[in-house]
Structure formats: structure tokens, C-alpha cells
Motif scaffolding. Structure first.
Motif, mmCIF file in Angstrom:
data_model
loop_
_atom_site.group_PDB
_atom_site.id
_atom_site.type_symbol
_atom_site.label_atom_id
_atom_site.label_comp_id
_atom_site.label_asym_id
_atom_site.label_seq_id
_atom_site.Cartn_x
_atom_site.Cartn_y
_atom_site.Cartn_z
ATOM 1 N N LEU A 39 38.661 -32.760 12.969
ATOM 2 C CA LEU A 39 39.124 -33.782 13.914
ATOM 3 C C LEU A 39 39.772 -33.134 15.131
ATOM 4 C CD1 LEU A 39 39.510 -36.804 14.436
ATOM 5 C CD2 LEU A 39 41.710 -36.626 13.284
ATOM 6 N N GLU A 40 40.573 -32.101 14.917
ATOM 7 C CA GLU A 40 41.196 -31.408 16.049
ATOM 8 C C GLU A 40 40.149 -30.733 16.926
ATOM 9 O OE1 GLU A 40 44.009 -28.825 14.161
ATOM 10 O OE2 GLU A 40 45.635 -30.270 14.421
ATOM 11 N N LEU A 41 39.092 -30.211 16.321
ATOM 12 C CA LEU A 41 38.023 -29.590 17.089
ATOM 13 C C LEU A 41 37.296 -30.610 17.959
ATOM 14 C CD1 LEU A 41 36.605 -26.908 17.584
ATOM 15 C CD2 LEU A 41 35.039 -27.500 15.743
ATOM 16 N N ILE A 45 37.201 -30.614 22.107
ATOM 17 C CA ILE A 45 35.966 -30.672 22.905
ATOM 18 C C ILE A 45 36.033 -31.823 23.898
ATOM 19 C CG2 ILE A 45 33.486 -31.146 22.763
ATOM 20 C CD1 ILE A 45 33.502 -29.544 20.130
ATOM 21 N N ALA A 46 36.517 -32.984 23.456
ATOM 22 C CA ALA A 46 36.644 -34.133 24.359
ATOM 23 C C ALA A 46 37.615 -33.828 25.500
ATOM 24 C CB ALA A 46 37.097 -35.362 23.575
ATOM 25 N N LEU A 47 38.720 -33.164 25.192
ATOM 26 C CA LEU A 47 39.686 -32.807 26.243
ATOM 27 C C LEU A 47 39.091 -31.804 27.227
ATOM 28 C CD1 LEU A 47 43.017 -32.560 24.240
ATOM 29 C CD2 LEU A 47 42.506 -34.138 26.101
ATOM 30 N N THR A 48 38.272 -30.882 26.748
ATOM 31 C CA THR A 48 37.634 -29.917 27.643
ATOM 32 C C THR A 48 36.643 -30.618 28.572
ATOM 33 O OG1 THR A 48 37.878 -28.212 25.956
ATOM 34 C CG2 THR A 48 36.307 -27.776 27.721
ATOM 35 N N PHE A 52 36.839 -30.821 32.800
ATOM 36 C CA PHE A 52 35.792 -30.537 33.790
ATOM 37 C C PHE A 52 35.587 -31.726 34.722
ATOM 38 C CE2 PHE A 52 34.284 -27.146 30.875
ATOM 39 C CZ PHE A 52 34.291 -26.122 31.801
ATOM 40 N N TRP A 53 35.562 -32.932 34.167
ATOM 41 C CA TRP A 53 35.374 -34.143 34.972
ATOM 42 C C TRP A 53 36.544 -34.327 35.936
ATOM 43 C CZ3 TRP A 53 38.209 -38.813 34.845
ATOM 44 C CH2 TRP A 53 37.636 -39.849 35.576
ATOM 45 N N ALA A 54 37.775 -34.147 35.445
ATOM 46 C CA ALA A 54 38.957 -34.338 36.291
ATOM 47 C C ALA A 54 39.023 -33.267 37.382
ATOM 48 C CB ALA A 54 40.228 -34.302 35.435
ATOM 49 N N TRP A 55 38.610 -32.040 37.076
ATOM 50 C CA TRP A 55 38.646 -30.982 38.091
ATOM 51 C C TRP A 55 37.676 -31.300 39.225
ATOM 52 C CZ3 TRP A 55 42.054 -27.007 38.253
ATOM 53 C CH2 TRP A 55 41.846 -26.042 39.233
ATOM 54 N N GLN A 56 36.504 -31.832 38.882
ATOM 55 C CA GLN A 56 35.536 -32.194 39.920
ATOM 56 C C GLN A 56 36.049 -33.340 40.788
ATOM 57 O OE1 GLN A 56 31.932 -32.913 37.768
ATOM 58 N NE2 GLN A 56 31.489 -30.738 37.504
ATOM 59 N N ALA A 92 43.884 -28.703 24.718
ATOM 60 C CA ALA A 92 42.691 -28.344 23.949
ATOM 61 C C ALA A 92 42.833 -26.959 23.334
ATOM 62 C CB ALA A 92 41.453 -28.413 24.840
ATOM 63 N N GLY A 93 43.412 -26.027 24.065
ATOM 64 C CA GLY A 93 43.632 -24.688 23.520
ATOM 65 C C GLY A 93 44.601 -24.691 22.359
#
Length: 116
Positions: A39-41, A45-48, A52-56, A92-93
Motif C-alpha cells: 500500500l505504501e508503494l 507511485i501516486a505521489l511521484t 511530475f504533473w504539479a512541476w509541469q 514519496a521517498g
């Protein structure tokens, strides 16, 4: 001077020789921890992907007309989106590190005292 052997083992004295010594604390290696790690994994992945979406969304390129018909390119950074992306990657890390810990605890076998 003679020495007699100790009446107990190296583990210390026991009240009843037939009973194994009680361990302090709860068992850490439990199989349900693998589900928690999975579940944490998934959340990591969803947070990563969100990062990427938020950075764009946080980087905006503006094309302005310049002198003599040349175009000026201006890049703007929106701090709220970039902060959200950095926070998401950080979380996420941490979740990834904890997922590894949970997996190790889920599959870890007992130490050398398992046969005793």
C-alpha cells in the motif's frame, strides 16, 4: 578451590526449566506488514506522478514580442505548484523507505535462537 557449574544456562535463571523464557516486546516479523508495504508503494507511485504533473503546472513559458519582430521568451515559476511537487516527492521517498522497512520485517526470520 573448586568451582561448581552454574545452575542455569547463559540466558539467565528460569523459574521453570520446562517453559521457554518469555520475550519482551511484540513480534516484529508479521506477514501483514507486506500488505502495508504494498500500500505504501502504491501511494509513493501516486505521489511521484502527482509531483511530475504539479512541476509541469508550476513552470509557465510566456512568449512576448520583442523589438524588430524578435520574440522574447520568459519563464515564470509558480512557487505553490513547485512546493507541492517537492513535498510530494519528499513524502514519496519517506514512504518508499518505510515500505522497504516493512518488507524486511515481514520476511525476516528469527535469529540463531530459532532452534532452541
Amino acid at each position: 578451590m573448586t568451582t561448581s557449574p552454574e545452575p542455569w544456562s547463559a540466558d539467565g535463571p528460569k523459574l521453570n526449566v520446562d517453559e521457554p523464557a518469555a520475550r519482551s516486546g511484540a513480534r516484529l516479523n508479521q506477514p501483514w506488514r507486506a500488505a502495508v508495504a504494498g500500500l505504501e508503494l502504491v501511494v509513493a507511485i501516486a505521489l511521484t506522478l502527482f509531483a511530475f504533473w504539479a512541476w509541469q503546472r508550476g513552470v509557465i513559458t510566456v512568449h512576448l514580442p520583442g523589438p524588430d519582430g524578435a520574440r522574447e521568451v520568459v519563464t515564470r515559476s509558480l512557487g505553490s505548484w513547485l512546493t507541492g511537487a517537492v513535498g510530494a516527492v519528499t513524502l514519496a521517498g519517506l514512504l518508499l523507505i518505510d515500505a522497504i522497512r516493512q518488507l524486511v520485517l515481514a520476511v525476516k526470520t528469527r535469529g540463531s535462537d530459532a532452534g532452541t
